[in-house]
Design a protein around this motif. Structure first.
Motif, PDB file in Angstrom:
ATOM      1  N   SER A   1       0.841  -1.205   0.000  1.00 21.16           N
ATOM      2  CA  SER A   1       0.000   0.000   0.000  1.00 21.16           C
ATOM      3  C   SER A   1       0.874   1.252   0.000  1.00 21.16           C
ATOM      4  O   SER A   1       0.638   2.188  -0.777  1.00 21.16           O
ATOM      5  N   VAL A   2       1.893   1.250   0.858  1.00 20.00           N
ATOM      6  CA  VAL A   2       2.790   2.410   0.930  1.00 20.00           C
ATOM      7  C   VAL A   2       3.512   2.595  -0.406  1.00 20.00           C
ATOM      8  O   VAL A   2       3.624   3.699  -0.930  1.00 20.00           O
ATOM      9  N   ALA A   3       3.966   1.476  -1.004  1.00 18.46           N
ATOM     10  CA  ALA A   3       4.681   1.562  -2.284  1.00 18.46           C
ATOM     11  C   ALA A   3       3.770   2.143  -3.358  1.00 18.46           C
ATOM     12  O   ALA A   3       4.179   3.014  -4.126  1.00 18.46           O
ATOM     13  N   LEU A   4       2.529   1.684  -3.409  1.00 17.87           N
ATOM     14  CA  LEU A   4       1.585   2.197  -4.415  1.00 17.87           C
ATOM     15  C   LEU A   4       1.333   3.684  -4.198  1.00 17.87           C
ATOM     16  O   LEU A   4       1.300   4.466  -5.154  1.00 17.87           O
ATOM     17  N   ALA A   5       1.180   4.068  -2.921  1.00 25.06           N
ATOM     18  CA  ALA A   5       0.924   5.476  -2.627  1.00 25.06           C
ATOM     19  C   ALA A   5       2.129   6.329  -3.014  1.00 25.06           C
ATOM     20  O   ALA A   5       1.989   7.357  -3.674  1.00 25.06           O
ATOM     21  N   LEU A   6       3.324   5.866  -2.635  1.00 24.97           N
ATOM     22  CA  LEU A   6       4.535   6.639  -2.945  1.00 24.97           C
ATOM     23  C   LEU A   6       4.802   6.689  -4.440  1.00 24.97           C
ATOM     24  O   LEU A   6       5.340   7.653  -4.953  1.00 24.97           O
ATOM     25  N   HIS A   7       4.404   5.618  -5.132  1.00 26.58           N
ATOM     26  CA  HIS A   7       4.623   5.576  -6.577  1.00 26.58           C
ATOM     27  C   HIS A   7       3.826   6.674  -7.275  1.00 26.58           C
ATOM     28  O   HIS A   7       4.227   7.206  -8.299  1.00 26.58           O
TER      29      HIS A   7
ATOM     30  N   LEU B   1       9.262  -3.227  -3.300  1.00 27.59           N
ATOM     31  CA  LEU B   1       8.085  -3.187  -4.171  1.00 27.59           C
ATOM     32  C   LEU B   1       8.027  -1.877  -4.962  1.00 27.59           C
ATOM     33  O   LEU B   1       7.636  -1.861  -6.128  1.00 27.59           O
ATOM     34  N   LEU B   2       8.462  -0.803  -4.314  1.00 29.22           N
ATOM     35  CA  LEU B   2       8.474   0.496  -4.993  1.00 29.22           C
ATOM     36  C   LEU B   2       9.423   0.469  -6.191  1.00 29.22           C
ATOM     37  O   LEU B   2       9.103   0.981  -7.271  1.00 29.22           O
ATOM     38  N   ALA B   3      10.573  -0.175  -5.988  1.00 24.13           N
ATOM     39  CA  ALA B   3      11.525  -0.297  -7.097  1.00 24.13           C
ATOM     40  C   ALA B   3      10.884  -1.082  -8.232  1.00 24.13           C
ATOM     41  O   ALA B   3      11.041  -0.747  -9.408  1.00 24.13           O
ATOM     42  N   GLY B   4      10.135  -2.124  -7.878  1.00 23.15           N
ATOM     43  CA  GLY B   4       9.433  -2.908  -8.892  1.00 23.15           C
ATOM     44  C   GLY B   4       8.415  -2.070  -9.634  1.00 23.15           C
ATOM     45  O   GLY B   4       8.335  -2.101 -10.864  1.00 23.15           O
ATOM     46  N   LEU B   5       7.647  -1.279  -8.897  1.00 21.87           N
ATOM     47  CA  LEU B   5       6.620  -0.441  -9.525  1.00 21.87           C
ATOM     48  C   LEU B   5       7.243   0.572 -10.473  1.00 21.87           C
ATOM     49  O   LEU B   5       6.731   0.816 -11.564  1.00 21.87           O
ATOM     50  N   ALA B   6       8.380   1.141 -10.041  1.00 22.80           N
ATOM     51  CA  ALA B   6       9.019   2.171 -10.860  1.00 22.80           C
ATOM     52  C   ALA B   6       9.502   1.590 -12.184  1.00 22.80           C
ATOM     53  O   ALA B   6       9.633   2.312 -13.174  1.00 22.80           O
ATOM     54  N   ALA B   7       9.752   0.282 -12.212  1.00 26.15           N
ATOM     55  CA  ALA B   7      10.289  -0.328 -13.433  1.00 26.15           C
ATOM     56  C   ALA B   7       9.184  -0.829 -14.368  1.00 26.15           C
ATOM     57  O   ALA B   7       9.474  -1.330 -15.445  1.00 26.15           O
ATOM     58  N   LEU B   8       7.926  -0.680 -13.972  1.00 27.58           N
ATOM     59  CA  LEU B   8       6.845  -1.181 -14.833  1.00 27.58           C
ATOM     60  C   LEU B   8       6.711  -0.321 -16.091  1.00 27.58           C
ATOM     61  O   LEU B   8       6.909   0.885 -16.038  1.00 27.58           O
ATOM     62  N   PRO B   9       6.373  -0.937 -17.221  1.00 29.11           N
ATOM     63  CA  PRO B   9       6.178  -0.152 -18.436  1.00 29.11           C
ATOM     64  C   PRO B   9       4.909   0.701 -18.333  1.00 29.11           C
ATOM     65  O   PRO B   9       3.970   0.326 -17.631  1.00 29.11           O
TER      66      PRO B   9
END
Lengths: 296, 367
Positions: free
Chosen positions: A96-102, A182-190
């Motif tokens: 949840s935090v990663a999605l919010a920060l993303h 998880l945030l690093a993963g989100l940042a790498a999504l196309p």
């Protein structure tokens, strides 16, 4: 260059490589391989601190005893509960935090710093810190909830509460690890699949379900497995905060083994149990490595 | 079916960066329009603003007369094909094709019918049960195209869809897209930086540079009458030779002074050039308008020194130096050969030369 020359060159390179890694490998042998083999060896002897000699070979008796030990089974159960509770909650909060920060664009560095702070603290310090904050009489936690008229909680002394207190402290300490991975993963999504979904008229929830989750699966798996492996080995906060108590309510396996060795003085039996724990962790780690290799 | 009209479309980022600067463009109903330009010229941003993926800073976009500036992308009834395919990773091909239809509440039998028609058209019937990662790049591209086609939108927006494909596949897909356009007759806006795509696919092409439209027109017209040196130098490979020159001589006998070489100016071009006499201009001639043998019409000899000869098979590209030192290229017959350093006489087709203002680069005296 002929094939034979290339062969010799490769061999010389390899020999030089061994030479460079030799000091490091020697140090590792000394501090990891030797204790490991020593424990494995000792686990087959009746080796106690009262009689610290490898003179009484008893075969698999230590293992058999451990297997039949009722308290160890209970300790395994506590560990399983602890691992599941902390990893699952850490995952939910972390994601949840990663999605919010993303989704945030401004002050990202500030949030990162706040998020990283607990991770930088030594686990022993974390334990001491929270032991003070949660002290039943003098702790600030009880003072604060007292302001709202809530009666005092014996965070670490109540048999029903202590387990969850330890889980919460572990979450406080480790959740950022999950969030950052998880945030690093989100940042790498196309970006394009999301735009395609917007053109198709998909809601944010459907985008999450059909794009984010499937694309994040490898990162999620790695994050969960890593945290699982770390959580199973948890020792420090238990040692500092509860010493396995009250009763056996927070008696994780690693602490149980520690007690068998240094209070029970039965090094042979403790060695047998650590070998068992090692096998479990090793199995999980092997699975993790296999999984990561399959991603390539 | 749709007519897309852009009026003063502008995109700015922050205070300073202007990505798209007051673009006016009309894409006619059923037209295959190609938006061409170098990377960073604002062509993709323009497409994304039409799609609704990018907010419009100023101006108006209309689809069939209706202003759509504030309309949600899903409600504009347009379909985009992205450069990186952008397929939904865990859905099968069939799931990818049907996703948009399911969200729109199209009923199951209709979805199945459309998927079958589209899959047959693109030759992906055998792949319907597969997932994107089990497909090759070319197959993924077909699925991405299929996802746009099944929607049966009023217009298609292609954002460099062919640039990730290898050369052979790209040329096959070019033909296929032209065929699809002919069969469906829908409006298509195709963004590309590849001038071969633009020349072969577009009914009209619109060339952009630095966020502005430079020239719009049918491919051959743009090719024959470039409005400035940018278009002249961008289209075709090798591009038009652009040389510094002066207009000299008396009225009725103007010459292009390429010092030391001088080429006569044909009388029907004099009128436009006369005011610029004695001033600097840019002289342009395409490599294919330089010949190794005298041509039947007005031609002027040009003595050059061979720098390199590139034999491509069907033709030979000669790189040569003018007496003044400037290099030019010429496309010659496949049998041409000459050793580097040797002298060669070329013939410039004077009816197909171009003159541009040396300062602004704008074309002078176009017929």
């Amino acid at each position: 260059m002929t094939g034979a020359d290339a062969h010799t060159l490769a061999r010389r390179d390899r020999r030089f490589g061994y030479l460079l890694t030799a000091p490091g490998l020697a140090a590792l042998m000394l501090v990891i391989t030797f204790p490991l083999l020593f424990a494995l060896f000792t686990s087959f002897y009746d080796y106690t601190l009262l009689n610290p000699r490898h003179d009484d070979f008893i075969g698999g008796e230590n293992y058999l005893e451990a297997w039949e030990e009722e308290y160890l089974a209970g300790s395994f159960w506590v560990t399983l509960k602890f691992v599941l509770a902390s990893v699952v909650i850490e995952f939910v909060i972390g994601f949840s935090v990663a999605l919010a920060l993303h989704a945030v664009n401004r002050f990202k560095t500030v949030y990162y710093l706040i998020l990283l702070a607990p991770l930088l603290i030594n686990p022993v310090v974390v334990g001491l810190l929270w032991r003070m904050l949660l002290h039943a009489e003098l702790g600030i936690a009880n003072y604060v909830i007292g302001l709202f008229g809530i009666s005092r909680v014996n965070w670490l002394g109540d048999i029903g509460v202590a387990f969850w207190t330890v889980v919460l402290v572990d979450i406080w300490h480790q959740v950022s690890f999950m969030a950052i991975l998880l945030l690093a993963g989100l940042a790498a999504l196309p970006r394009e699949p999301y735009e395609a979904a917007r053109m198709d008229g998909a809601s944010a929830f459907r985008c999450f379900l059909h794009i984010t989750l499937p694309l994040m699966r490898p990162v999620i798996m790695v994050a969960l497995l890593l945290r699982l492996i770390f959580a199973i080995k948890t020792f420090d906060i238990i040692f500092i905060m509860t010493k396995g108590g009250p009763g056996t309510s927070t008696d994780l396996v690693s602490y149980f083994i520690y007690r068998a060795a240094f209070f029970g003085l039965d090094i042979g039996r403790a060695s047998a149990m650590s070998v068992g724990l090692l096998v479990i962790v090793l199995a999980l780690t092997t699975y993790l490595f296999r999984y990561m290799r399959s991603l390539r | 079916m749709a007519r897309i009209t852009l009026q003063g479309i502008t995109k700015t980022y922050g205070q300073e960066v202007v990505a798209v600067d007051a673009v006016d463009l009309e894409i006619r109903d059923g037209e295959f329009m190609v938006l061409l330009g170098p990377s960073g010229c604002g062509k993709s941003t323009t497409l994304r603003m039409i799609a609704g993926l990018e907010e419009i800073s100023a101006g108006e976009i209309r689809i069939d007369g209706r202003v759509v500036n504030e309309v949600d992308p899903a409600d504009r009834d347009l379909a985009v094909v992205f450069q990186n395919y952008a397929l939904y990773p865990h859905m099968t091909v069939s799931g990818n094709l049907s996703f948009g239809l399911r969200l729109r509440g199209v009923d199951a039998s209709e979805i199945e019918r459309r998927i079958n028609v589209t899959a047959t058209m693109l030759g992906i019937e055998g792949l319907l049960g597969r997932r994107p990662r089990e497909l090759s790049g070319g197959q993924q591209q077909r699925v991405a195209l299929g996802r746009a086609l099944v929607r049966e939108p009023v217009a298609f927006l292609f954002d460099e869809p062919l640039s990730n494909l290898d050369a052979k596949l790209r040329s096959a897909m070019r033909t296929e897209l032209i065929k699809i356009h002919r069969d469906l007759g829908r409006t298509i806006l195709h963004v590309t930086h590849d001038q071969v795509e633009a020349m072969t696919m577009g009914e009209r092409i619109c060339i952009m540079r630095d966020g502005r439209v430079v020239q719009t027109g049918p491919p051959l017209e743009v090719y024959r009458r470039p409005v400035d040196t940018f278009v002249a130098g961008f289209l075709a490979s090798p591009p038009m030779n652009l040389l510094n020159a002066r207009i000299a001589g008396e009225s009725g006998a103007l010459v292009v002074d390429l010092s030391p070489v001088r080429l006569p100016v044909l009388s029907d071009r004099e009128e436009a050039l006369a005011p610029g006499r004695d001033s600097a201009i840019t002289f342009g001639i395409r490599p294919e308008d330089l010949h190794a043998e005298p041509v039947p019409r007005n031609a002027a000899p040009l003595d050059v020194e061979v720098v390199a000869v590139e034999a491509l098979g069907p033709e030979v590209v000669l790189i040569a130096a003018l007496p003044g030192g400037e290099e030019i290229s010429a496309r010659l017959g496949r049998d041409f050969s000459a050793p580097p350093g040797s002298g060669v006489r070329l013939y410039a087709d004077l009816e197909r030369v171009h003159f541009f203002d040396a300062g602004s680069g704008r074309a002078l005296g176009e017929k």
